[in-house]
Design a protein around this motif. Structure first.
Motif, PDB file in Angstrom:
ATOM      1  N   VAL A 187       0.824  -1.216   0.000  1.00 54.72           N
ATOM      2  CA  VAL A 187       0.000   0.000   0.000  1.00 54.72           C
ATOM      3  C   VAL A 187       0.860   1.268   0.000  1.00 54.72           C
ATOM      4  O   VAL A 187       0.587   2.211  -0.751  1.00 54.72           O
ATOM      5  CB  VAL A 187      -0.966   0.014   1.201  1.00 54.72           C
ATOM      6  N   PRO A 387      -8.951   2.583   0.175  1.00 49.03           N
ATOM      7  CA  PRO A 387      -8.605   2.602  -1.253  1.00 49.03           C
ATOM      8  C   PRO A 387      -8.240   3.978  -1.799  1.00 49.03           C
ATOM      9  O   PRO A 387      -7.436   4.075  -2.739  1.00 49.03           O
ATOM     10  CB  PRO A 387      -9.885   2.070  -1.925  1.00 49.03           C
ATOM     11  N   ASN A 397      -5.242  -3.922   0.077  1.00 45.22           N
ATOM     12  CA  ASN A 397      -5.974  -2.886   0.787  1.00 45.22           C
ATOM     13  C   ASN A 397      -6.451  -3.359   2.166  1.00 45.22           C
ATOM     14  O   ASN A 397      -6.240  -2.708   3.189  1.00 45.22           O
ATOM     15  CB  ASN A 397      -7.171  -2.462  -0.066  1.00 45.22           C
TER      16      ASN A 397
END
Length: 433
Positions: A187, A387, A397
């Motif tokens: 991420v 997101p 996520n």
């Protein structure tokens, strides 16, 4: 290899098998930003073929001389193939593998040592497809260009190169309480890529919107039932035609656990099967709870079942997942019933969210069911807000959401609570006195 063969057999048996190759081609040429159901993009047969091809590559890497197969390897394999139902395809994964190979060369270490991390590096495969097919635009797919190929290779290889060091550091952040440890680079590197490639250059990030196929419960139930049933049977056979010792596994906290090493491959495989069947029954239950037991069984659902079961050999089992499930159901019911929430427990985003909340099972295992319920509820509240920070390009996520929950919750638990082992030892000490 057997799992990959199962996907290939499913591709040949799927109702739309005559469109297998054209379906695969559609998948390869379709952007895969969250959440793009490959059943909708290329049909069931094309999707199963894609999963099989990705699976064979991953399985072949584990067979390289010097590669060590353990619980983490099983997790990496199932996670990567699970995401091959939505997000990862046979084209967009290669830049990340190449980046990890370069990492190994720079470190002057053999690549087989990095096989697990190579599979975990594929979290940003949707970004690779985006750069290849439509960057810097946000809607129209223009197809493959030389610029797109260069961008995909450069970004993917850089991400693959950086992932191993970050993934190895990740447990220092959450102390092993998020099984999806590779979500940290998955991420944060996505956040950085979106900032550099889009926002800093004045380009619009494509809108995040789900593209889902219609429900195919017969296909999903049949494939999962047969697959996980065979896992139970294989585990029973490998464990001396019994499940002796499985109750010990069910009492395991799951914290920094490798079930293959601790209980043997037979019980680990059997747990994958029993755990997978439990997950399938949960999804049937929550859809029935919301009025339609047959709804929602699309390619994404099938993928998340395998993403969720990935740690069935390295930390998760029916005994420590049920509090997380209960937390999701309870918090969803409270949010939608009393506070006007918009995400029921059978919403696709929440079904996906639960999959990666399973990364928090060591919290339930180490501190008790109530901590698991709280962790699951916190994950439910956070997962749909993440997101936006990575543009919908990171498949990890929900795993990153688990990392955030662990980072918030674990320090409080360590400060104010005792683990189950500490409570047991305290009771023993009190009796002896």
């Amino acid at each position: 290899m057997a799992s990959s063969a199962a996907y290939l057999i499913a591709a040949g048996l799927a109702p739309d098998r005559e469109n297998m190759i054209t379906g695969l081609a559609e998948i390869l040429m379709t952007p895969s930003q969250l959440t793009r159901d490959f059943f909708a993009a290329g049909g069931m047969s094309g999707t199963f073929l894609n999963v099989a091809l990705v699976g064979f590559v991953c399985a072949a890497m584990t067979c390289l001389p010097g590669a060590v197969v353990n619980g983490a390897t099983i997790a990496a394999y199932f996670l990567t193939t699970g995401f091959s139902f939505w997000g990862i395809n046979f084209l967009n994964m290669w830049p990340f593998f190449l980046g990890v190979i370069v990492h190994a060369l720079v470190k002057r270490e053999p690549f087989p040592k990095y096989v697990n991390l190579a599979m975990f590096s594929t979290a940003l495969c949707p970004l690779a497809s985006e750069l290849l097919l439509r960057y810097p635009g946000s809607e129209e797919v223009r197809g493959v260009t030389l610029t797109g190929v260069v961008l995909m290779l450069a970004a993917g290889m850089l991400i693959g190169f950086l992932t191993p060091a970050m993934a190895n550091h990740s447990p220092n952040v959450h102390k092993g309480y998020d099984l999806y440890s590779a979500a940290l680079p998955g991420v944060l590197l996505g956040l950085f890529a979106v900032a550099v490639l889009y926002k800093s250059l004045g380009h619009d990030v494509p809108a995040i919107k789900a593209t889902l196929s219609e429900s195919h419960p017969a296909v999903v139930w049949t494939f999962c039932g047969v697959f996980f049933g065979l896992c139970v049977l294989a585990g029973w056979w490998l464990n001396g035609r019994s499940l002796k010792g499985y109750t010990d596994l069910l009492r395991d906290t799951g914290h920094k656990a490798d079930f293959v090493a601790k209980y043997g491959p037979g019980l680990a495989i059997a747990n994958v099967g029993l755990y997978g069947l439990m997950i399938l029954l949960y999804y049937i239950f929550v859809n029935a709870l919301m009025g339609d037991a047959l709804a929602g069984f699309n390619g994404v659902t099938l993928g998340i079942v395998f993403c969720m079961v990935c740690f069935g050999a390295a930390g998760s089992h029916p005994g420590n997942i049920w509090p997380i499930m209960l937390g999701y159901v309870a918090f969803s019911f409270a949010a939608t019933t009393f506070f006007g929430g918009v995400f029921p427990v059978n919403a696709q985003a929440i079904m996906v969210g639960l999959c990666f909340a399973s990364g928090l099972t060591p919290i339930a295992g180490n501190y008790g069911w109530w901590a698991g319920v709280l962790a699951g509820g916190m994950h439910y509240l956070l997962v749909t807000s993440i997101p936006a920070i990575h543009g919908g390009f990171s498949l990890y996520n929900g795993g990153f959401t688990s990392l955030l929950v662990a980072t918030i919750l674990v320090p409080q638990l360590e400060t104010f609570c005792k683990t189950k082992t500490e409570r047991l030892e305290a009771r023993k000490g009190a009796k002896q006195r």
